[in-house]
Write a protein that holds these residues in place. Sequence first.
Motif, PDB file in Angstrom:
ATOM      1  N   ILE A 105       0.845  -1.188   0.000  1.00 53.65           N
ATOM      2  CA  ILE A 105       0.000   0.000   0.000  1.00 53.65           C
ATOM      3  C   ILE A 105       0.884   1.243   0.000  1.00 53.65           C
ATOM      4  O   ILE A 105       1.855   1.331   0.751  1.00 53.65           O
ATOM      5  N   GLY A 106       0.539   2.225  -0.817  1.00 53.94           N
ATOM      6  CA  GLY A 106       1.310   3.460  -0.881  1.00 53.94           C
ATOM      7  C   GLY A 106       0.705   4.401  -1.893  1.00 53.94           C
ATOM      8  O   GLY A 106      -0.433   4.211  -2.351  1.00 53.94           O
ATOM      9  N   VAL A 107       1.478   5.431  -2.264  1.00 52.25           N
ATOM     10  CA  VAL A 107       0.984   6.439  -3.197  1.00 52.25           C
ATOM     11  C   VAL A 107       2.057   6.764  -4.226  1.00 52.25           C
ATOM     12  O   VAL A 107       3.232   6.427  -4.061  1.00 52.25           O
ATOM     13  N   GLN A 108       1.619   7.441  -5.296  1.00 51.12           N
ATOM     14  CA  GLN A 108       2.519   7.896  -6.348  1.00 51.12           C
ATOM     15  C   GLN A 108       2.388   9.402  -6.511  1.00 51.12           C
ATOM     16  O   GLN A 108       1.283   9.948  -6.454  1.00 51.12           O
ATOM     17  N   LEU A 109       3.510  10.070  -6.725  1.00 52.08           N
ATOM     18  CA  LEU A 109       3.537  11.494  -7.047  1.00 52.08           C
ATOM     19  C   LEU A 109       4.157  11.651  -8.434  1.00 52.08           C
ATOM     20  O   LEU A 109       5.270  11.185  -8.672  1.00 52.08           O
ATOM     21  N   ILE A 110       3.421  12.281  -9.338  1.00 52.60           N
ATOM     22  CA  ILE A 110       3.870  12.519 -10.718  1.00 52.60           C
ATOM     23  C   ILE A 110       4.288  13.973 -10.823  1.00 52.60           C
ATOM     24  O   ILE A 110       3.588  14.868 -10.323  1.00 52.60           O
ATOM     25  N   GLY A 111       5.424  14.228 -11.458  1.00 46.20           N
ATOM     26  CA  GLY A 111       5.908  15.595 -11.586  1.00 46.20           C
ATOM     27  C   GLY A 111       6.108  16.019 -13.026  1.00 46.20           C
ATOM     28  O   GLY A 111       5.882  15.257 -13.966  1.00 46.20           O
ATOM     29  N   ARG A 112       6.546  17.253 -13.192  1.00 43.22           N
ATOM     30  CA  ARG A 112       6.907  17.764 -14.514  1.00 43.22           C
ATOM     31  C   ARG A 112       8.313  17.299 -14.871  1.00 43.22           C
ATOM     32  O   ARG A 112       9.074  16.833 -14.012  1.00 43.22           O
ATOM     33  N   ALA A 113       8.684  17.451 -16.139  1.00 46.94           N
ATOM     34  CA  ALA A 113      10.030  17.105 -16.579  1.00 46.94           C
ATOM     35  C   ALA A 113      11.060  17.847 -15.730  1.00 46.94           C
ATOM     36  O   ALA A 113      10.919  19.043 -15.464  1.00 46.94           O
ATOM     37  N   GLY A 114      12.067  17.098 -15.260  1.00 46.36           N
ATOM     38  CA  GLY A 114      13.141  17.691 -14.480  1.00 46.36           C
ATOM     39  C   GLY A 114      12.853  17.863 -13.003  1.00 46.36           C
ATOM     40  O   GLY A 114      13.685  18.420 -12.266  1.00 46.36           O
ATOM     41  N   SER A 115      11.711  17.352 -12.531  1.00 48.09           N
ATOM     42  CA  SER A 115      11.327  17.593 -11.137  1.00 48.09           C
ATOM     43  C   SER A 115      11.689  16.440 -10.205  1.00 48.09           C
ATOM     44  O   SER A 115      11.147  16.349  -9.095  1.00 48.09           O
ATOM     45  N   GLU A 116      12.608  15.576 -10.595  1.00 51.52           N
ATOM     46  CA  GLU A 116      12.958  14.425  -9.747  1.00 51.52           C
ATOM     47  C   GLU A 116      13.369  14.847  -8.338  1.00 51.52           C
ATOM     48  O   GLU A 116      12.890  14.250  -7.346  1.00 51.52           O
ATOM     49  N   PRO A 117      14.259  15.864  -8.167  1.00 50.71           N
ATOM     50  CA  PRO A 117      14.614  16.263  -6.792  1.00 50.71           C
ATOM     51  C   PRO A 117      13.401  16.735  -5.989  1.00 50.71           C
ATOM     52  O   PRO A 117      13.276  16.421  -4.797  1.00 50.71           O
ATOM     53  N   GLN A 118      12.514  17.475  -6.624  1.00 50.02           N
ATOM     54  CA  GLN A 118      11.317  17.948  -5.930  1.00 50.02           C
ATOM     55  C   GLN A 118      10.422  16.786  -5.513  1.00 50.02           C
ATOM     56  O   GLN A 118       9.866  16.779  -4.393  1.00 50.02           O
ATOM     57  N   LEU A 119      10.262  15.796  -6.382  1.00 43.59           N
ATOM     58  CA  LEU A 119       9.460  14.633  -6.026  1.00 43.59           C
ATOM     59  C   LEU A 119      10.078  13.878  -4.851  1.00 43.59           C
ATOM     60  O   LEU A 119       9.348  13.406  -3.958  1.00 43.59           O
ATOM     61  N   LEU A 120      11.392  13.746  -4.836  1.00 38.10           N
ATOM     62  CA  LEU A 120      12.048  13.064  -3.720  1.00 38.10           C
ATOM     63  C   LEU A 120      11.896  13.864  -2.425  1.00 38.10           C
ATOM     64  O   LEU A 120      11.789  13.269  -1.340  1.00 38.10           O
ATOM     65  N   ARG A 121      11.873  15.182  -2.515  1.00 31.40           N
ATOM     66  CA  ARG A 121      11.613  15.998  -1.322  1.00 31.40           C
ATOM     67  C   ARG A 121      10.209  15.742  -0.794  1.00 31.40           C
ATOM     68  O   ARG A 121       9.999  15.619   0.428  1.00 31.40           O
ATOM     69  N   LEU A 122       9.232  15.677  -1.683  1.00 30.15           N
ATOM     70  CA  LEU A 122       7.863  15.381  -1.258  1.00 30.15           C
ATOM     71  C   LEU A 122       7.784  13.988  -0.630  1.00 30.15           C
ATOM     72  O   LEU A 122       7.086  13.795   0.375  1.00 30.15           O
ATOM     73  N   ALA A 123       8.487  13.021  -1.230  1.00 22.49           N
ATOM     74  CA  ALA A 123       8.519  11.681  -0.646  1.00 22.49           C
ATOM     75  C   ALA A 123       9.080  11.721   0.765  1.00 22.49           C
ATOM     76  O   ALA A 123       8.558  11.054   1.678  1.00 22.49           O
ATOM     77  N   ALA A 124      10.151  12.481   0.955  1.00 20.85           N
ATOM     78  CA  ALA A 124      10.750  12.596   2.289  1.00 20.85           C
ATOM     79  C   ALA A 124       9.770  13.225   3.275  1.00 20.85           C
ATOM     80  O   ALA A 124       9.700  12.828   4.445  1.00 20.85           O
ATOM     81  N   GLN A 125       8.993  14.208   2.815  1.00 22.21           N
ATOM     82  CA  GLN A 125       8.006  14.821   3.700  1.00 22.21           C
ATOM     83  C   GLN A 125       6.936  13.821   4.112  1.00 22.21           C
ATOM     84  O   GLN A 125       6.515  13.791   5.280  1.00 22.21           O
ATOM     85  N   LEU A 126       6.488  13.006   3.185  1.00 26.74           N
ATOM     86  CA  LEU A 126       5.452  12.026   3.513  1.00 26.74           C
ATOM     87  C   LEU A 126       5.948  10.974   4.479  1.00 26.74           C
ATOM     88  O   LEU A 126       5.162  10.400   5.253  1.00 26.74           O
ATOM     89  N   LEU A 127       7.245  10.687   4.446  1.00 29.05           N
ATOM     90  CA  LEU A 127       7.799   9.638   5.306  1.00 29.05           C
ATOM     91  C   LEU A 127       8.404  10.176   6.601  1.00 29.05           C
ATOM     92  O   LEU A 127       8.862   9.400   7.425  1.00 29.05           O
ATOM     93  N   ALA A 128       8.405  11.486   6.753  1.00 32.81           N
ATOM     94  CA  ALA A 128       9.015  12.084   7.969  1.00 32.81           C
ATOM     95  C   ALA A 128       8.199  11.737   9.216  1.00 32.81           C
ATOM     96  O   ALA A 128       6.976  11.620   9.150  1.00 32.81           O
TER      97      ALA A 128
END
Length: 463
Positions: A440-463
């Motif tokens: 069970i989990g979720v997916q975050l889709i971003g714009r081109a080049g947003s990999e660092p931003q997506l990983l930041r959001l992932a870190a926020q969800l897991l904090a």
Amino acid sequence: MQEARGFPGTAEELRDALRAGEMSAREAVSDALERLAARAGLGAVVSVAAERALEAARAADERLAALPASERAAALPRLHGVPFAVKDLVDVAGLPTTHGSAAMRHPVAAADAPGVAILRASGGIPLAKTQVPELGLTAYSENAIAPPARNPLDPERTAGGSSGGSAAAVAAGLLPFGPGSDGGGSIRIPALACGLVGLKPGLGAIPGDLPARGGPHDEHGAPRMTVSGPIARTPRDAALLFDAQRGATTEPALRAVRTADSASGLRIAVSADSPFAAAFPVPLSAAARRAHAAAAERLAELGHRVEPAEFRYDPRYPEAFLTAWTAGLARLRLARGAAERLMPLTRRFRERALARDPAEQDAAGAVLRAFAAAVRERWGAFDAVLTPGLAMPAPRVGAFTALDPDEDYRLQCEWAPYTSMVNVAGVPAVVVPAAEGLGIGVQLIGRAGSEPQLLRLAAQLLA
């Protein structure tokens, strides 16, 4: 072999310990080899290059010993001494490449594939090949030549696919992280199934994902879908591997994730719409719905602008995707009689691909190009789009292969209805596990080049 000392808690900590000389590369590699041998029943690994890996570790230790401590930070490669394994779809010098198929030859590779060479140049030490489905075709890692990859959270269940062996090894703590590849969900599906973080980068973010000629479309005009990316236990570890896979001499993604606490104010769409709903049910489990809602609530609490969104997808997508996804099977060259050794699903879809009119392939490519342009525009109105991850917990090992091939494929689409559309669009996405249950989990889709931003959001969800 020396007594195993155990990896530090994260890949980043292991990397830092190796670069500081607090652990030798030989110790790290020896420990990984012992762990892999001890958990052979997991089916994560199909071949091991122990002597080559230990020799590479010896050379890494000699390199460190020759450097004054003051010069190590600048002179040592980023992944100095870190062991890793590679999917058995990818060449590693000295190991056979089976593609998970009993129908194909299994030559020993003379050289590393480009992505492996980049990680080796970054100081990483490849030591094994991991289990995959035949030709990387399915969302579960079961084939006719090796035991299935089992889920460390429940060994009766699948570890997912096609990077299932890699995800199993990481989730079981056998390896610090795993480079994977993703053409329809092959990083994100096993990452979610095994409770891990998985990043599918955007098309072209990793060197070598686009061929030197041909650009972003295949020969029939469909978008190129397969990219390389990391599977890891934490967003920081995923960022560490992503930076290395890009061949970066610094660590921009890892630096971004380290500042995750300061990220807020992003506009995030929340949607459970899937393009597969035109052809199959999308049977979201109650746990999947709760995880999706909880992630939206958490992102709102963190100061992001979270908005419900409705995305209407082209109903031609399911058939067009299947046509494009299986088109390459028509180019598969097999020895006389070898087709009978293909897995039932591979054999059926290959027969259909061989019989298909090229005009039908071209039409499917046109549908997917239009789909990609449309969703990039719609999703691009937001900084990120939050979808569910998998629709239900990981099925049991053998659940897919017990079915007729068409029903097997249908179950895969029902289990993972949110992943392939991101590959078609060519944009990045990250998956984040939830605490509630298996897969069970979720997916975050971003714009081109947003990999660092997506990983930041992932870190926020897991904090």
